[in-house]
Design a protein around this motif. Structure first.
Motif, mmCIF file in Angstrom:
data_model
loop_
_atom_site.group_PDB
_atom_site.id
_atom_site.type_symbol
_atom_site.label_atom_id
_atom_site.label_comp_id
_atom_site.label_asym_id
_atom_site.label_seq_id
_atom_site.Cartn_x
_atom_site.Cartn_y
_atom_site.Cartn_z
ATOM 1 N N PHE A 187 43.255 36.202 37.009
ATOM 2 C CA PHE A 187 42.698 36.164 35.938
ATOM 3 C C PHE A 187 43.314 37.179 34.828
ATOM 4 C CE2 PHE A 187 41.204 39.689 38.676
ATOM 5 C CZ PHE A 187 40.806 40.584 37.537
ATOM 6 N N THR A 188 42.720 37.041 33.644
ATOM 7 C CA THR A 188 43.201 37.594 32.508
ATOM 8 C C THR A 188 41.870 38.000 31.814
ATOM 9 O OG1 THR A 188 43.844 36.103 31.238
ATOM 10 C CG2 THR A 188 45.494 37.068 32.566
ATOM 11 N N THR A 189 41.671 39.031 31.039
ATOM 12 C CA THR A 189 40.526 39.211 30.218
ATOM 13 C C THR A 189 41.520 39.401 29.069
ATOM 14 O OG1 THR A 189 40.333 41.494 30.810
ATOM 15 C CG2 THR A 189 39.198 40.133 31.838
ATOM 16 N N HIS A 206 36.989 46.638 28.647
ATOM 17 C CA HIS A 206 36.877 45.235 29.787
ATOM 18 C C HIS A 206 38.078 45.318 30.856
ATOM 19 C CE1 HIS A 206 40.034 42.976 27.493
ATOM 20 N NE2 HIS A 206 39.689 43.557 26.551
ATOM 21 N N ALA A 248 37.379 45.147 34.781
ATOM 22 C CA ALA A 248 37.503 44.316 35.583
ATOM 23 C C ALA A 248 38.408 45.157 36.773
ATOM 24 C CB ALA A 248 38.705 43.316 35.007
ATOM 25 N N LEU A 271 32.866 38.418 35.917
ATOM 26 C CA LEU A 271 32.902 37.722 34.563
ATOM 27 C C LEU A 271 31.350 38.308 33.806
ATOM 28 C CD1 LEU A 271 32.458 33.922 35.642
ATOM 29 C CD2 LEU A 271 34.197 35.151 34.240
ATOM 30 N N THR A 288 32.665 42.304 32.413
ATOM 31 C CA THR A 288 33.625 42.539 31.609
ATOM 32 C C THR A 288 33.280 41.862 30.178
ATOM 33 O OG1 THR A 288 34.797 40.218 32.497
ATOM 34 C CG2 THR A 288 35.520 42.443 33.145
ATOM 35 N N ALA A 330 34.752 41.786 26.689
ATOM 36 C CA ALA A 330 35.945 40.861 26.811
ATOM 37 C C ALA A 330 35.514 39.581 25.928
ATOM 38 C CB ALA A 330 36.031 40.348 28.237
ATOM 39 N N ILE A 363 37.802 35.269 29.121
ATOM 40 C CA ILE A 363 38.535 35.410 30.353
ATOM 41 C C ILE A 363 38.918 34.152 30.871
ATOM 42 C CG2 ILE A 363 37.637 36.186 32.778
ATOM 43 C CD1 ILE A 363 35.163 37.395 31.239
#
Length: 82
Positions: A7-9, A20, A24, A60, A63, A68, A71
């Motif tokens: 994952f990336t934010t 954020h 995470a 989710l 963040t 964020a 995501i």
């Protein structure tokens, strides 16, 4: 079943980690996961499906609350021995 999530934010900030991104990191490091790899351009976690899915839910929610705006997630089912 075991899962791996990458994952990336966003938004990104290369000068200072945004709130954020810090949230995470806190979420995945506090979860009952088998492996956590946090980096500046992407993050990976692995573990039992229930633990990973619980961490993703918290990730989710928290963040987004921390600012964020995007995501990205990729979820893979791991085979035996992975």
């Amino acid at each position: 079943m075991r899962l791996r999530v990458e994952f990336t934010t966003e938004p990104f900030d290369l000068d200072e980690a945004p709130a954020h991104a810090l949230v995470a990191r806190e979420v995945v490091e506090a979860a009952d996961l088998d492996a956590v790899d946090v980096g500046p351009f992407g993050n990976t976690v692995e573990g039992r499906a229930d633990a990973v899915l619980g961490a993703v839910d918290a990730l989710l929610r928290k963040t987004l609350e921390a600012g964020a705006t995007r995501i990205s997630l990729q979820v893979n089912v791991l085979g035996e021995g992975e």
